[in-house]
Design an enzyme around this catalytic site. Structure first.
Site, PDB file in Angstrom:
ATOM      1  N   HIS A   1       0.807  -1.218   0.000  1.00 35.75           N
ATOM      2  CA  HIS A   1       0.000   0.000   0.000  1.00 35.75           C
ATOM      3  C   HIS A   1       0.837   1.263   0.000  1.00 35.75           C
ATOM      4  O   HIS A   1       0.311   2.350  -0.258  1.00 35.75           O
ATOM      5  CB  HIS A   1      -0.937  -0.002   1.217  1.00 35.75           C
ATOM      6  CG  HIS A   1      -2.045  -1.001   1.110  1.00 35.75           C
ATOM      7  ND1 HIS A   1      -3.344  -0.654   0.819  1.00 35.75           N
ATOM      8  CD2 HIS A   1      -2.042  -2.358   1.230  1.00 35.75           C
ATOM      9  CE1 HIS A   1      -4.099  -1.743   0.784  1.00 35.75           C
ATOM     10  NE2 HIS A   1      -3.327  -2.782   1.034  1.00 35.75           N
TER      11      HIS A   1
ATOM     12  N   ASP B   1       3.646   9.201  -1.182  1.00 40.05           N
ATOM     13  CA  ASP B   1       2.512   8.395  -0.727  1.00 40.05           C
ATOM     14  C   ASP B   1       2.233   7.315  -1.754  1.00 40.05           C
ATOM     15  O   ASP B   1       2.353   7.555  -2.960  1.00 40.05           O
ATOM     16  CB  ASP B   1       1.263   9.265  -0.550  1.00 40.05           C
ATOM     17  CG  ASP B   1       0.441   8.880   0.670  1.00 40.05           C
ATOM     18  OD1 ASP B   1       0.559   7.718   1.113  1.00 40.05           O
ATOM     19  OD2 ASP B   1      -0.306   9.733   1.175  1.00 40.05           O
TER      20      ASP B   1
END
Length: 476
Positions: free
Chosen positions: A156, A368
């Site tokens: 992730h 991110d």
């Protein structure tokens, strides 16, 4: 029908309308509750003594299988190697990497122990989907225990470039452990390229693109496949949440307090990877360079606490409190507070309603994996009068959301200019950008993410030589 087994570090206590969870928890639960199956992982409990035992809870079609961690395991596996070593390295902060050999040994030991706890719960045709950086050695441990099921892994967070990953001393062991999975999933094509670069140039392996869009990898005596699978949201569900909350007390309070001023909204976990200090300074630069915006706009930053027992997170909280106080002291007036810095958590429905009530979504991480807040902000907008998304180019979401104003979070002046442009953007342009992004979000929602990964995992013919039957939605 094959059963889906989700394995993640934390099994989040998700409840409908409860506190907002992170991207992994929301994405995993939204995927699992449609198909049925089991979610296995740490309960969040830290025990000082005794032998942790698995607790099973049935909630509709999902079985939650959770287990506590002993204090030493928590300190070494979670606080130590996962979050003091891997997290900063994978977010390109090699300067913050702390490495202790005993913590890495604890990380490996806990992965092996967790795998042993799962083995008795498995059925022969289960499909196992492991999530995130805490559990890189998990498939290796399952294979050592004789498990032959198909096992996939999804990361992730970003996968770092080779020269950054080399800052982690056991980098080779970690990549070798990843090669025990049948299928690796990354958020973006750049993350996949970074992994393949390591395989070729550091591990001496080979990579080859396939006709099905996957990349075949051979390294460490293993053959596996890898692909990019950008995680999504359910945009229409979020839109309904936001619309339902429009008349709720939090939104009424916000509007009453602002007296018609515009709102720039940010929601992030309190983390150094999110670019929060840079974001505060860019808002200050906006007020400095565009004095017409003073007393016309307020910046609301919601930053729930996270990993509060790690020094790096304590430091970022102190810096943000100092920055918000300094900027407010410089610009505030008796009837206007420039920055609202809120250090607490809100329910998911409340956040969706706040997104809808704001004029600008301000999502500017330094790095991110995806950043679902960006997608949730767009989803929550009023289709007739949408806000504008200002988005870091270093968020995975920037690969998809071309309707956002894309910025470099290290360019303070550039971010200030983007905020000014967002606040002044005419309705026609806002509508065009919003409609473009919503079409993308609907086309690649969280079900598409799950179904693509599970389809590819079922078709990877590596160890067993045959595909697995497809997962079907659970019957209610």
């Amino acid at each position: 029908m094959s059963r889906l087994i989700i394995v993640s570090n934390r099994v989040a206590p998700i409840s409908e309308g409860g506190p907002a969870a992170g991207g992994l928890a929301v994405g995993v639960y939204d995927a699992l509750k449609e198909t049925g199956g089991m979610w296995f992982g740490w309960s969040g409990d830290v025990l000082t003594s005794g032998q942790p035992q698995i607790a099973l809870e049935e909630r509709g079609p999902v079985t939650f299988a959770t287990i506590g961690l002993l204090r030493r395991d928590y300190d070494q596996y979670y606080r130590g190697f996962s979050n003091a070593t891997l997290w900063p390295a994978f977010h390109y902060r090699a300067d913050l990497v702390q490495y202790d050999r005993h913590e890495y040994e604890g990380y490996s030991r806990v992965n092996a122990w967790l795998a042993q706890q799962l083995v008795p719960l498995l059925r022969e045709d289960d499909v196992i989907w492991v999530h995130d950086y805490h559990l890189i050695p998990f498939a290796q441990a399952l294979r050592a225990a004789g498990v032959k099921n198909r096992i996939g892994f999804f990361l992730h967070i970003p996968f770092p470039a080779s020269q950054v990953l080399l800052a982690v001393p056991p980098h080779r062991e970690l990549v070798q452990a990843l090669c025990a999975f049948d299928l690796l999933g990354f958020q973006t094509k750049p993350d996949l390229r970074a992994f393949c670069d390591y395989i070729v140039n550091e591990a001496g392996g080979t990579t080859a693109p396939q006709a099905d869009g996957l990349t075949r990898i051979e390294a460490f005596g293993q053959t596996l496949c890898a692909g990019d699978y950008p995680i999504g949201v359910y945009p229409d569900e979020i839109a309904e949440l936001a619309k339902a909350g429009e008349r709720g007390k939090p939104v009424r309070t916000l509007k009453a307090t602002l007296h018609g001023r515009k709102v720039i909204m940010s929601v992030d976990r309190l983390d150094y990877s999110k670019g929060l200090v840079e974001r505060f300074r860019a808002f200050e630069r906006l007020l400095d360079h565009a004095p017409a915006q003073r007393n016309k706009v307020s910046f609301v930053q919601i930053a729930p606490p996270t990993r509060a027992d790690l020094h790096a997170y304590q430091d970022i909280r102190l810096r943000l409190e100092a920055e918000s106080g300094r900027i407010n002291g410089r610009y505030a007036e008796l009837d206007w507070t420039p920055i609202w810095y809120i250090h607490r958590q809100y329910e998911r429905a409340v956040l969706a309603a706040l997104f809808r009530a704001s004029n600008v979504g301000y999502v500017t991480p330094l790095r991110d994996g995806m950043n679902l807040v960006a997608k949730e902000y767009v989803s929550a907008q009023d289709p007739e009068d949408p806000g504008v998304l200002v988005l870091s180019r270093f968020a995975g979401a920037a690969q998809e959301l071309s309707g956002a104003l894309i910025v470099n979070p290290l360019d303070i002046d550039g971010m200030a200019d983007a905020l000014n442009a967002a606040l002044a953007m005419p309705l026609a342009e806002r509508l065009a950008r919003y409609q473009d992004m919503m079409a993308q979000l609907r086309e690649n929602n969280v079900s598409v993410w799950r179904d693509r990964f599970m389809r590819d995992l079922g078709q990877v013919r590596v160890r067993q030589g045959v595909g697995l039957p497809p997962l079907e939605p659970a019957r209610g």
